[in-house]
Design an enzyme around this catalytic site. Structure first.
Site, mmCIF file in Angstrom:
data_model
loop_
_atom_site.group_PDB
_atom_site.id
_atom_site.type_symbol
_atom_site.label_atom_id
_atom_site.label_comp_id
_atom_site.label_asym_id
_atom_site.label_seq_id
_atom_site.Cartn_x
_atom_site.Cartn_y
_atom_site.Cartn_z
ATOM 1 N N HIS A 7 41.715 26.650 30.515
ATOM 2 C CA HIS A 7 40.810 25.494 30.350
ATOM 3 C C HIS A 7 39.856 25.702 29.178
ATOM 4 O O HIS A 7 39.642 26.812 28.706
ATOM 5 C CB HIS A 7 40.009 25.206 31.632
ATOM 6 C CG HIS A 7 39.112 26.288 32.137
ATOM 7 N ND1 HIS A 7 39.517 27.254 33.046
ATOM 8 C CD2 HIS A 7 37.812 26.580 31.867
ATOM 9 C CE1 HIS A 7 38.512 28.054 33.318
ATOM 10 N NE2 HIS A 7 37.467 27.693 32.615
ATOM 11 N N HIS A 79 32.942 27.365 26.747
ATOM 12 C CA HIS A 79 33.836 28.529 26.716
ATOM 13 C C HIS A 79 35.293 28.085 26.763
ATOM 14 O O HIS A 79 35.593 26.943 27.093
ATOM 15 C CB HIS A 79 33.526 29.518 27.847
ATOM 16 C CG HIS A 79 33.742 29.035 29.242
ATOM 17 N ND1 HIS A 79 32.762 28.414 29.988
ATOM 18 C CD2 HIS A 79 34.829 29.076 30.049
ATOM 19 C CE1 HIS A 79 33.228 28.125 31.184
ATOM 20 N NE2 HIS A 79 34.484 28.508 31.254
ATOM 21 N N GLU A 130 36.519 33.475 28.580
ATOM 22 C CA GLU A 130 36.755 33.810 29.993
ATOM 23 C C GLU A 130 38.220 34.194 30.141
ATOM 24 O O GLU A 130 39.083 33.556 29.523
ATOM 25 C CB GLU A 130 36.437 32.580 30.863
ATOM 26 C CG GLU A 130 36.732 32.758 32.342
ATOM 27 C CD GLU A 130 36.481 31.494 33.161
ATOM 28 O OE1 GLU A 130 36.211 30.419 32.588
ATOM 29 O OE2 GLU A 130 36.550 31.585 34.390
HETATM 30 C C1 LIG Z 1 33.421 27.887 37.539
HETATM 31 C C2 LIG Z 1 33.648 29.347 37.567
HETATM 32 C C3 LIG Z 1 34.174 29.898 36.260
HETATM 33 C C4 LIG Z 1 35.616 29.401 36.099
HETATM 34 O O1 LIG Z 1 36.371 29.781 37.016
HETATM 35 O O2 LIG Z 1 35.960 28.678 35.153
HETATM 36 C C5 LIG Z 1 33.290 29.534 35.102
HETATM 37 O O3 LIG Z 1 33.665 29.045 34.073
HETATM 38 S S1 LIG Z 1 31.622 29.912 35.379
HETATM 39 C C6 LIG Z 1 30.830 29.413 33.808
HETATM 40 C C7 LIG Z 1 29.383 29.840 33.765
HETATM 41 N N1 LIG Z 1 29.263 31.285 33.734
HETATM 42 C C8 LIG Z 1 29.169 31.950 32.558
HETATM 43 O O4 LIG Z 1 29.128 31.377 31.481
HETATM 44 C C9 LIG Z 1 29.089 33.467 32.678
HETATM 45 C C10 LIG Z 1 29.081 34.143 31.330
HETATM 46 N N2 LIG Z 1 27.976 33.665 30.518
HETATM 47 C C11 LIG Z 1 26.813 34.403 30.393
HETATM 48 O O5 LIG Z 1 26.642 35.459 30.955
HETATM 49 C C12 LIG Z 1 25.764 33.782 29.502
HETATM 50 O O6 LIG Z 1 26.030 32.406 29.327
HETATM 51 C C13 LIG Z 1 25.710 34.450 28.086
HETATM 52 C C14 LIG Z 1 27.039 34.331 27.372
HETATM 53 C C15 LIG Z 1 25.299 35.908 28.231
HETATM 54 C C16 LIG Z 1 24.677 33.717 27.264
HETATM 55 O O7 LIG Z 1 23.521 33.621 28.031
HETATM 56 P P1 LIG Z 1 22.167 33.099 27.346
HETATM 57 O O8 LIG Z 1 21.127 32.961 28.400
HETATM 58 O O9 LIG Z 1 22.455 31.887 26.505
HETATM 59 O O10 LIG Z 1 21.832 34.365 26.512
HETATM 60 P P2 LIG Z 1 21.368 34.516 25.043
HETATM 61 O O11 LIG Z 1 20.471 33.376 24.651
HETATM 62 O O12 LIG Z 1 20.852 35.905 24.915
HETATM 63 O O13 LIG Z 1 22.734 34.370 24.197
HETATM 64 C C17 LIG Z 1 23.191 35.489 23.476
HETATM 65 C C18 LIG Z 1 23.788 34.941 22.182
HETATM 66 O O14 LIG Z 1 25.015 34.272 22.548
HETATM 67 C C19 LIG Z 1 24.946 32.918 22.134
HETATM 68 N N3 LIG Z 1 25.628 32.133 23.144
HETATM 69 C C20 LIG Z 1 25.179 31.842 24.381
HETATM 70 N N4 LIG Z 1 26.089 31.095 25.049
HETATM 71 C C21 LIG Z 1 27.112 30.913 24.190
HETATM 72 C C22 LIG Z 1 28.355 30.212 24.260
HETATM 73 N N5 LIG Z 1 28.679 29.548 25.375
HETATM 74 N N6 LIG Z 1 29.182 30.221 23.206
HETATM 75 C C23 LIG Z 1 28.833 30.892 22.061
HETATM 76 N N7 LIG Z 1 27.657 31.587 21.904
HETATM 77 C C24 LIG Z 1 26.827 31.573 22.974
HETATM 78 C C25 LIG Z 1 23.483 32.586 22.022
HETATM 79 O O15 LIG Z 1 23.294 31.502 21.136
HETATM 80 C C26 LIG Z 1 22.937 33.886 21.499
HETATM 81 O O16 LIG Z 1 23.246 33.967 20.126
HETATM 82 P P3 LIG Z 1 22.062 34.081 19.055
HETATM 83 O O17 LIG Z 1 21.179 32.878 19.305
HETATM 84 O O18 LIG Z 1 22.755 34.048 17.723
HETATM 85 O O19 LIG Z 1 21.369 35.384 19.373
HETATM 86 CO CO LIG Z 2 35.506 28.503 33.153
#
Ligand SMILES: CC[C@@H](C(=O)O)C(=O)SCCNC(=O)CCNC(=O)[C@H](O)C(C)(C)COP(=O)(O)OP(=O)(O)OC[C@H]1O[C@@H](n2cnc3c(N)ncnc32)[C@H](O)[C@@H]1OP(=O)(O)O
Ligand SMILES: [Co+2]
Length: 134
Positions: A7, A79, A130
């Protein structure tokens, strides 16, 4: 190792509105919402034939997508999820290559009842990836 695209996920501020647009305006088949406390999101899946679109909104405090939606208030691509035939072997190979596995590093059960895990976007070319056990 890498299988099909399971997905593409879009984070949305209003899941009901997003569901209505995909179902009523675009005429797509959309699943019932799933509230997944352990993931901090509520999701629906849009069937697009060769893969699915996962629409997700934050659920509860501390949702992992809350900050993303603050930065992208209209929503955005969040994602991609790839299927792998052995999620542990895939995880270990990616870790060996320097990628950070998010959370405690172990798979959790995802929306399809299969093990899933996430890799840090900065280690996957700015894309939150993911993996789901096929
Ligand atoms: C439904 C269940 C399951 C499925 O079966 O499909 C799912 O899909 S669950 C979906 C929700 N769960 C998750 O997303 C878990 C993993 N994600 C995380 O742990 C956090 O989202 C993260 C990735 C650690 C980011 O958290 P955040 O609070 O935004 O932290 P930061 O602000 O420190 O971000 C770090 C850095 O990464 C950039 N970022 C954040 N999210 C994304 C993204 N989706 N794609 C690309 N980049 C992302 C963020 O902008 C920061 O970058 P800089 O600003 O350049 O530092
Ligand atoms: Co997902």
């Amino acid at each position: 190792m890498l299988g099909r695209l399971n997905h593409v996920a879009i984070a949305v501020p209003d899941l009901d509105a997003a569901t209505a647009l995909y179902r009523d305006t675009l005429g797509a088949s959309v699943s019932q919402p799933q509230a997944l406390q352990e993931h901090g999101v509520t999701v629906v899946f849009v069937d697009v034939g060769n893969t699915k679109i996962e629409l997700l909104q934050p659920l509860g405090e501390g949702s992992p997508i809350a900050a993303f939606l603050e930065k992208n208030p209209a929503g955005g691509m969040h994602h991609v999820c790839y299927e792998v035939d052995d999620i542990i072997a895939a995880r270990d190979r990616l870790k060996a290559g320097g990628a950070r596995v998010l959370g405690d590093g172990n798979p959790k059960t995802g929306a399809h009842g299969k093990p899933v895990l996430f890799l840090h976007p900065k280690d996957l070319f700015g894309t939150l990836v993911e993996l789901e056990q096929a």
